[in-house]
Design an enzyme around this catalytic site. Structure first.
Site, PDB file in Angstrom:
ATOM      1  N   SER A 203      89.932  -6.996  -1.109  1.00 37.96           N
ATOM      2  CA  SER A 203      90.311  -5.647  -1.538  1.00 37.96           C
ATOM      3  C   SER A 203      91.079  -5.776  -2.845  1.00 37.96           C
ATOM      4  O   SER A 203      91.524  -6.886  -3.198  1.00 37.96           O
ATOM      5  CB  SER A 203      91.231  -5.067  -0.452  1.00 37.96           C
ATOM      6  OG  SER A 203      91.871  -3.900  -0.896  1.00 37.96           O
ATOM      7  N   TYR A 216      98.595  -5.936   5.434  1.00 40.97           N
ATOM      8  CA  TYR A 216      97.209  -5.784   4.976  1.00 40.97           C
ATOM      9  C   TYR A 216      97.003  -6.609   3.707  1.00 40.97           C
ATOM     10  O   TYR A 216      96.022  -7.348   3.587  1.00 40.97           O
ATOM     11  CB  TYR A 216      96.923  -4.302   4.730  1.00 40.97           C
ATOM     12  CG  TYR A 216      95.499  -4.003   4.276  1.00 40.97           C
ATOM     13  CD1 TYR A 216      94.459  -3.906   5.197  1.00 40.97           C
ATOM     14  CD2 TYR A 216      95.195  -3.795   2.925  1.00 40.97           C
ATOM     15  CE1 TYR A 216      93.150  -3.630   4.785  1.00 40.97           C
ATOM     16  CE2 TYR A 216      93.899  -3.516   2.509  1.00 40.97           C
ATOM     17  CZ  TYR A 216      92.874  -3.429   3.443  1.00 40.97           C
ATOM     18  OH  TYR A 216      91.592  -3.158   3.031  1.00 40.97           O
TER      19      TYR A 216
HETATM   20  N1  LIG Z   1      87.924   1.913   2.578  1.00 36.22           N
HETATM   21  C1  LIG Z   1      88.624   1.366   1.596  1.00 36.22           C
HETATM   22  O1  LIG Z   1      89.315   2.034   0.824  1.00 36.22           O
HETATM   23  C2  LIG Z   1      88.575  -0.134   1.395  1.00 36.22           C
HETATM   24  C3  LIG Z   1      89.039  -0.662   0.184  1.00 36.22           C
HETATM   25  C4  LIG Z   1      89.034  -2.035   0.006  1.00 36.22           C
HETATM   26  C5  LIG Z   1      88.551  -2.858   1.010  1.00 36.22           C
HETATM   27  N2  LIG Z   1      88.098  -2.322   2.168  1.00 36.22           N
HETATM   28  C6  LIG Z   1      87.645  -3.214   3.235  1.00 36.22           C
HETATM   29  O2  LIG Z   1      86.275  -2.941   3.507  1.00 36.22           O
HETATM   30  C7  LIG Z   1      86.012  -3.187   4.872  1.00 36.22           C
HETATM   31  C8  LIG Z   1      85.335  -1.982   5.500  1.00 36.22           C
HETATM   32  O3  LIG Z   1      86.188  -0.866   5.350  1.00 36.22           O
HETATM   33  P1  LIG Z   1      85.737   0.608   5.751  1.00 36.22           P
HETATM   34  O4  LIG Z   1      86.493   1.521   4.891  1.00 36.22           O
HETATM   35  O5  LIG Z   1      84.281   0.688   5.795  1.00 36.22           O
HETATM   36  O6  LIG Z   1      86.339   0.706   7.229  1.00 36.22           O
HETATM   37  P2  LIG Z   1      85.937   1.712   8.402  1.00 36.22           P
HETATM   38  O7  LIG Z   1      87.169   1.956   9.186  1.00 36.22           O
HETATM   39  O8  LIG Z   1      85.184   2.868   7.872  1.00 36.22           O
HETATM   40  O9  LIG Z   1      84.936   0.825   9.280  1.00 36.22           O
HETATM   41  C9  LIG Z   1      85.379  -0.373   9.869  1.00 36.22           C
HETATM   42  C10 LIG Z   1      84.469  -0.715  11.034  1.00 36.22           C
HETATM   43  O10 LIG Z   1      84.966  -1.949  11.586  1.00 36.22           O
HETATM   44  C11 LIG Z   1      84.977  -1.847  12.999  1.00 36.22           C
HETATM   45  N3  LIG Z   1      85.985  -2.735  13.590  1.00 36.22           N
HETATM   46  C12 LIG Z   1      87.326  -2.594  13.526  1.00 36.22           C
HETATM   47  N4  LIG Z   1      87.910  -3.548  14.257  1.00 36.22           N
HETATM   48  C13 LIG Z   1      86.934  -4.316  14.780  1.00 36.22           C
HETATM   49  C14 LIG Z   1      86.913  -5.447  15.644  1.00 36.22           C
HETATM   50  N5  LIG Z   1      88.039  -5.965  16.127  1.00 36.22           N
HETATM   51  N6  LIG Z   1      85.730  -5.976  15.985  1.00 36.22           N
HETATM   52  C15 LIG Z   1      84.567  -5.451  15.520  1.00 36.22           C
HETATM   53  N7  LIG Z   1      84.524  -4.360  14.721  1.00 36.22           N
HETATM   54  C16 LIG Z   1      85.696  -3.801  14.362  1.00 36.22           C
HETATM   55  C17 LIG Z   1      85.298  -0.377  13.270  1.00 36.22           C
HETATM   56  O11 LIG Z   1      84.909   0.011  14.583  1.00 36.22           O
HETATM   57  C18 LIG Z   1      84.511   0.328  12.164  1.00 36.22           C
HETATM   58  O12 LIG Z   1      83.216   0.664  12.592  1.00 36.22           O
HETATM   59  C19 LIG Z   1      87.344  -3.567   5.496  1.00 36.22           C
HETATM   60  O13 LIG Z   1      87.462  -4.957   5.555  1.00 36.22           O
HETATM   61  C20 LIG Z   1      88.361  -2.994   4.541  1.00 36.22           C
HETATM   62  O14 LIG Z   1      89.583  -3.679   4.593  1.00 36.22           O
HETATM   63  C21 LIG Z   1      88.078  -0.981   2.371  1.00 36.22           C
END
Ligand SMILES: NC(=O)c1ccc[n+]([C@@H]2O[C@H](COP(=O)([O-])OP(=O)(O)OC[C@H]3O[C@@H](n4cnc5c(N)ncnc54)[C@H](O)[C@@H]3O)[C@@H](O)[C@H]2O)c1
Length: 328
Positions: A203, A216
């Site tokens: 991230s 985080y």
């Molecule tokens: N959304 C943002 O702003 C952002 C920015 C930078 C990085 N990221 C990273 O991108 C990735 C995806 O983010 P997102 O926004 O799509 O998240 P999201 O919350 O939309 O989706 C995350 C998914 O992961 C699943 N999950 C959570 N814990 C789990 C576990 N223990 N086992 C299996 N599945 C699990 C959830 O059920 C969900 O379906 C993450 O690693 C996040 O840190 C997101």
């Protein structure tokens, strides 16, 4: 006279030893200088190569026929990744802790037709035993995973003293430790076939520290650290290594993960769309990038910020204020 002889001999041995040490130092200095000279010659070549690749980029490799395992396919970026990889002809294996939303993603893919069959597996990736058992099932039902995308993540967001110990542990378990269990499960077959790609979600919070996100940020900085170290281990472990690694560092994405974003220049720094992010991840993977930021210009801006005096760097951060407020 005869009494002086042994003394003279000792003196000579010491002289010879001293001379040897001096010769070794000269040789070592010459070796360092010649290796540095060779490095600078290669550096010119690498710069020219970079410039050439900027003008004529290599075509992306095809993912057709690859088996791509994506974690967190039940929502957000993971769901978009599953759809886009499938549309490019890859067999998608989606893992999520949420059985229902994951099955919805896979059903949507399988009903869109003309694509390889996609598979859903329910798995809590923090549970190592469950990861290894589910991986065994994947191997039996689908085959060897050739692209692993460590995407699932969580982001509780509040000041450090309001994070519970349990919450801190869970953040590290989902965002970092789980990657090790998935790599343990799928890297061996990639090594056996000397073919594979691991993509891990870091991230911008893995490049810059943000308030309300202390655990985080720690987990996302760590992702970049282990990816770089693993890259070195693979590179030095096999001179012919063909296993690629890519770290992804996105700015805030519109998935609902960032519950209360606070952005000073909302138009200039709008939230990214999960579909665009998934497309950029595919592009980075298929063009074998080692690390990308999304948007790309944030890599240069971060590097620029690091070269400034500390106070100027903080001013720059305040100028482009963009963070997440506490979700409590
Ligand atoms: N959304 C943002 O702003 C952002 C920015 C930078 C990085 N990221 C990273 O991108 C990735 C995806 O983010 P997102 O926004 O799509 O998240 P999201 O919350 O939309 O989706 C995350 C998914 O992961 C699943 N999950 C959570 N814990 C789990 C576990 N223990 N086992 C299996 N599945 C699990 C959830 O059920 C969900 O379906 C993450 O690693 C996040 O840190 C997101």
């Amino acid at each position: 006279m005869s009494l002086n002889k042994p003394h003279l001999k000792v003196h000579n041995v010491q002289d010879v030893q001293k001379e040897n040490v001096q010769n070794m130092a000269i040789l070592e200095t010459l070796q360092i200088l010649s290796e540095l000279l060779w490095f600078f010659i290669k550096l010119i070549y690498y710069w020219a190569e970079c410039l050439y690749l900027k003008i004529c980029p290599l075509p992306p490799v095809s993912v057709e026929g690859e088996i791509v395992l994506i974690t967190g396919t039940g929502h957000g970026i993971g769901r978009e990744l599953a759809k886009i990889y499938s549309s490019k002809g890859a067999t998608v294996v989606g893992w999520d802790i949420n059985k229902q939303t994951n099955e919805e993603t896979i059903k949507e893919i399988n009903e869109s037709g003309g694509r390889p069959k996609a598979y859903s597996f329910q798995c809590d990736i923090t549970d190592r035993e469950s990861v290894l058992a589910t991986a065994k099932e994947v191997r039996a039902r689908v085959g060897d995973v050739t692209i692993l995308i460590n995407n699932a993540g969580i982001m509780p967001c509040h000041p450090l003293d309001q994070h519970t110990p349990n919450e801190i542990e869970t953040i590290i378990k989902v965002n970092l430790l789980a990657h090790f269990w998935l790599i343990e499960a799928f890297l061996p077959s990639m090594k056996r076939n000397n073919h594979g790609h691991i993509v891990s979600m870091s991230s911008m919070a893995g490049m810059i520290g943000f308030p309300n996100l202390v655990p985080y940020c720690a987990s996302k900085y760590a992702v970049r650290g282990y990816m770089e170290a693993l890259h070195e281990e693979l590179r030095l472990g096999n001179p012919n290594n063909k296993i690629e690694l890519t770290s992804i560092c996105p700015y805030m994405v519109d998935t609902g993960l960032c519950k209360r974003p606070k952005i000073k220049f909302e138009r200039l720094m709008a939230l990214l769309s999960p579909k665009d992010v998934a497309e950029q991840i595919l592009k980075a993977q298929t063009t074998r990038q080692k690390e990308i930021t999304l948007p790309g210009y944030l890599a240069s801006l971060t590097l620029f910020g690091r070269m400034l005096p500390n106070n100027a760097s903080l001013d720059l951060k305040d100028t482009f204020e963009a963070f997440v407020e506490s979700d409590l």
